[in-house]
Write a protein that holds these residues in place. Structure first.
Motif, mmCIF file in Angstrom:
data_model
loop_
_atom_site.group_PDB
_atom_site.id
_atom_site.type_symbol
_atom_site.label_atom_id
_atom_site.label_comp_id
_atom_site.label_asym_id
_atom_site.label_seq_id
_atom_site.Cartn_x
_atom_site.Cartn_y
_atom_site.Cartn_z
ATOM 1 N N ARG A 378 0.808 -1.048 -0.151
ATOM 2 C CA ARG A 378 -0.015 0.065 0.060
ATOM 3 C C ARG A 378 0.723 1.241 0.120
ATOM 4 O O ARG A 378 0.682 2.165 -0.653
ATOM 5 N N GLU A 428 -1.167 8.979 5.773
ATOM 6 C CA GLU A 428 -2.348 8.861 5.701
ATOM 7 C C GLU A 428 -2.963 7.780 4.947
ATOM 8 O O GLU A 428 -4.097 7.398 5.324
ATOM 9 N N ALA A 429 -2.318 7.351 3.978
ATOM 10 C CA ALA A 429 -2.691 6.082 3.421
ATOM 11 C C ALA A 429 -2.789 5.062 4.384
ATOM 12 O O ALA A 429 -3.824 4.001 4.111
ATOM 13 N N ARG A 431 -3.467 4.985 7.443
ATOM 14 C CA ARG A 431 -4.479 5.177 8.403
ATOM 15 C C ARG A 431 -6.143 4.911 8.057
ATOM 16 O O ARG A 431 -6.746 4.518 8.821
ATOM 17 N N GLU A 432 -5.741 4.655 6.600
ATOM 18 C CA GLU A 432 -7.269 4.185 5.812
ATOM 19 C C GLU A 432 -7.590 2.975 6.276
ATOM 20 O O GLU A 432 -8.581 2.233 5.702
ATOM 21 N N LEU A 433 -6.489 2.069 6.233
ATOM 22 C CA LEU A 433 -6.464 0.652 6.402
ATOM 23 C C LEU A 433 -7.125 0.354 7.720
ATOM 24 O O LEU A 433 -6.710 0.481 8.723
ATOM 25 N N GLU A 438 -3.425 4.142 14.021
ATOM 26 C CA GLU A 438 -2.581 5.389 13.598
ATOM 27 C C GLU A 438 -1.404 5.312 13.208
ATOM 28 O O GLU A 438 -0.773 4.076 13.036
#
Length: 556
Positions: A378, A428-429, A431-433, A438
């Motif tokens: 990712r 940021e990417a 944190r979306e998982l 965090e």
């Protein structure tokens, strides 16, 4: 000198510094034995309490037991854990931030105790080892400076355990060679082995365990604190049940595999360590006179067993039942050799461990096993996309490497702005998982106020900062969801988070002048080194992250 960091755990530890004149003889036990059981969770003393009738029972029944002791930082691994115990400092201050890290000045991966200038004695082809990467002194160093006639030794299966505990100037540090089963040291400590070590290795004691079966000590139905024996997520998925054959075969990789893996995943490896420790005490005459000596003993096989089988396995329970007997034998031997009123013991651990997610899931706890390579993929995808849009950099994207987080290997010189933007995008990417709660970028951990006040809480930010140094830390680190194991293995379990299952460890002090008590106040593991200093009658150095428990001091 590092400044004292405030935290809830540090504030709840009462301060005490023993004082004595520089020329006065130390009023302390003749021998202080520090037992660090690698990966021992605090709950083992309670879960197995009705079956622990030997050494652990003596510690709990006679010592000061702190039931809420924690490694209050994020990188709960072996090297930082052992170093924090003996320095009284967080990894951010003693330098061993992880077992391995990326050194920015040298642009290479570094093992915590590697040192090419310190080859192994009698084996110059082996990788060198020393405490060169440790940037702080230890309680053993403080003792040697105050009392040069005192002896300080450390022993463990793992080199990083023995070396971190021994400090900068011990009289000796010994660890296990996984290629031949010998206990070795490096030329940092000495140029040749003492005769007794050479004789020990010549006897090939590790090879003597070949061909044994690791059987349960007791009938299977008595292991009620553990799950069933056959549990597929254990070990390699097939070698999950008793008995476990401890031997070398051509099919399994022969003698190198036996020394380097099979023996280590059994209680016999720490039995071997304890036997070597007794030989050391005898030949180095530890505790033989009123001048206090200090012996650090790392029981590393507990970690190998725990990783392979998990904290609710019968193998882990049986390991601790056996260690209970081995410690009882050691203490009884020390009663006669040194005198029961003349030695003290400290028991703790370098970290805990997460239960296997499959075990948690069947207990109704939301848990998952997530492949680490998916997080790395990712991150790489984000960088590749940014490069294609030319919003981060021109030219090839940086490659992603995992070292306790993510390190971005840039193919060309970059500015601080470019790197910071890439770090921000990747964080940021991540944190979306779903697997990640965090993620912190390098710049957030570097600044005193960076990352605050963004309209949301930043969980465990201070814990991550306590595991951060500018030259040795990753570009991005993440906090997994609780009970989420991020790994590249389809079996076994691990540790390395700031959650309680990884941070909560036993802490017991037993010996002359220490009254039995059970203390439920939160305590940081950084309290151990200054408390040992007080026990030894030393002035603890200033600027520590931990303060001494005031229940110990000089004996008279």
């Amino acid at each position: 000198m590092p400044s004292l960091r405030s935290s809830l755990l540090a504030l709840t530890t009462l301060g005490f510094v023993a004082t004595c004149r520089p020329t006065a003889p130390l009023e302390a036990p003749r021998l202080v034995l520090v037992l660090v059981v690698d990966q021992m969770r605090a709950d083992y003393l309670d879960r197995f309490a009705d079956r622990l009738t030997g050494g652990f029972a003596r510690l709990v029944e006679n010592g000061a037991v702190f039931t809420d002791a924690h490694h209050d930082y994020a990188a709960t691994e072996t090297a930082p854990g052992h170093a924090s115990i003996v320095t009284g400092l967080y990894p951010s201050h003693h330098g061993l931030v992880r077992n391995d890290w990326y050194d920015r000045r040298r642009a290479k991966k570094v093992y915590s105790v590697e040192d090419e200038t310190a080859p192994i004695v009698d084996n110059p082809a082996a990788a060198g080892r020393s405490p060169a990467n440790l940037t702080a002194t230890t309680v053993g160093d403080w003792l040697k400076r105050r009392s040069p006639r005192s002896q300080v030794f450390s022993v463990a299966i793992k080199d990083r355990s023995a070396i971190a505990m021994g400090g900068k100037r011990p009289d000796g540090a010994y660890w296990y060679d996984k290629t031949n089963g010998h206990f070795v040291t490096s030329r940092y400590y000495r140029s040749a082995y003492p005769d007794w070590v050479s004789q020990w290795n010549a006897g090939e004691p590790a090879a003597a365990y070949h061909g044994r079966d690791w059987e349960r000590l007791f009938p299977e139905e008595t292991y009620r604190a553990s799950r069933e024996d056959d549990f597929p997520p254990e070990s390699d998925g097939s070698s999950t049940t008793f008995p476990h054959w401890i031997g070398a075969s051509e099919a399994s990789g022969g003698w190198p595999h036996y020394y380097g893996k099979v023996l280590l995943r059994s209680p016999f490896a720490d039995e071997l360590t304890l036997r070597f420790a007794r030989r050391l005490i005898e030949h180095e005459q530890l505790g033989a006179d009123p001048t206090p000596d200090l012996l650090f003993l790392g029981l590393s096989a507990a970690d190998y067993v725990g990783h392979a089988y998990g904290p609710y396995s019968q193998e882990v329970e049986d390991y601790y039942l056996r260690l209970d007997r081995q410690l009882d034998s050691l203490f009884t031997w020390l009663d006669h050799r040194v005198g029961r009123a003349e030695y003290a013991v400290v028991l703790t651990a370098d970290h805990g461990v997460m239960p296997m997610p499959e075990e948690l899931a069947r207990r109704g706890v939301p848990a998952a096993r997530v492949m680490r390579r998916s997080l790395e993929a990712r991150a790489q995808s984000v960088l590749d996309s940014a490069t294609a849009r030319s919003t981060v950099t021109n030219g090839p994207s940086p490659a992603v490497h995992g070292l306790g987080g993510l390190v971005l290997a840039w193919p060309r010189p970059t500015s601080d702005r470019e790197r910071a933007e890439a770090h921000r995008r990747v964080a940021e990417a991540l944190r979306e998982l779903p697997a990640v709660v965090e993620a912190y970028a390098y710049e957030e951990l570097l600044g005193d106020d960076a990352g605050r006040g963004r309209g949301r809480s930043r969980p465990y930010l201070e814990a991550f900062r306590r595991s951060f140094t500018p030259t040795r830390s990753s570009d991005i680190v993440w906090l997994p969801a609780e009970h989420t194991l991020i790994t590249n293995r389809s079996t076994e379990t691990s540790h390395g988070t700031p959650y309680a299952y990884d941070t909560h460890v036993p802490l017991v002090f037993m010996g002359p002048g220490i009254a039995h008590r059970r203390d439920a106040r939160p305590v940081s593991i950084t309290t151990v080194a200054p408390t040992l200093a007080a026990l030894l009658g030393l002035d603890a150095r200033s600027g520590l992250d931990g303060e001494a428990w005031k229940g110990v001091g000089t004996r008279r």
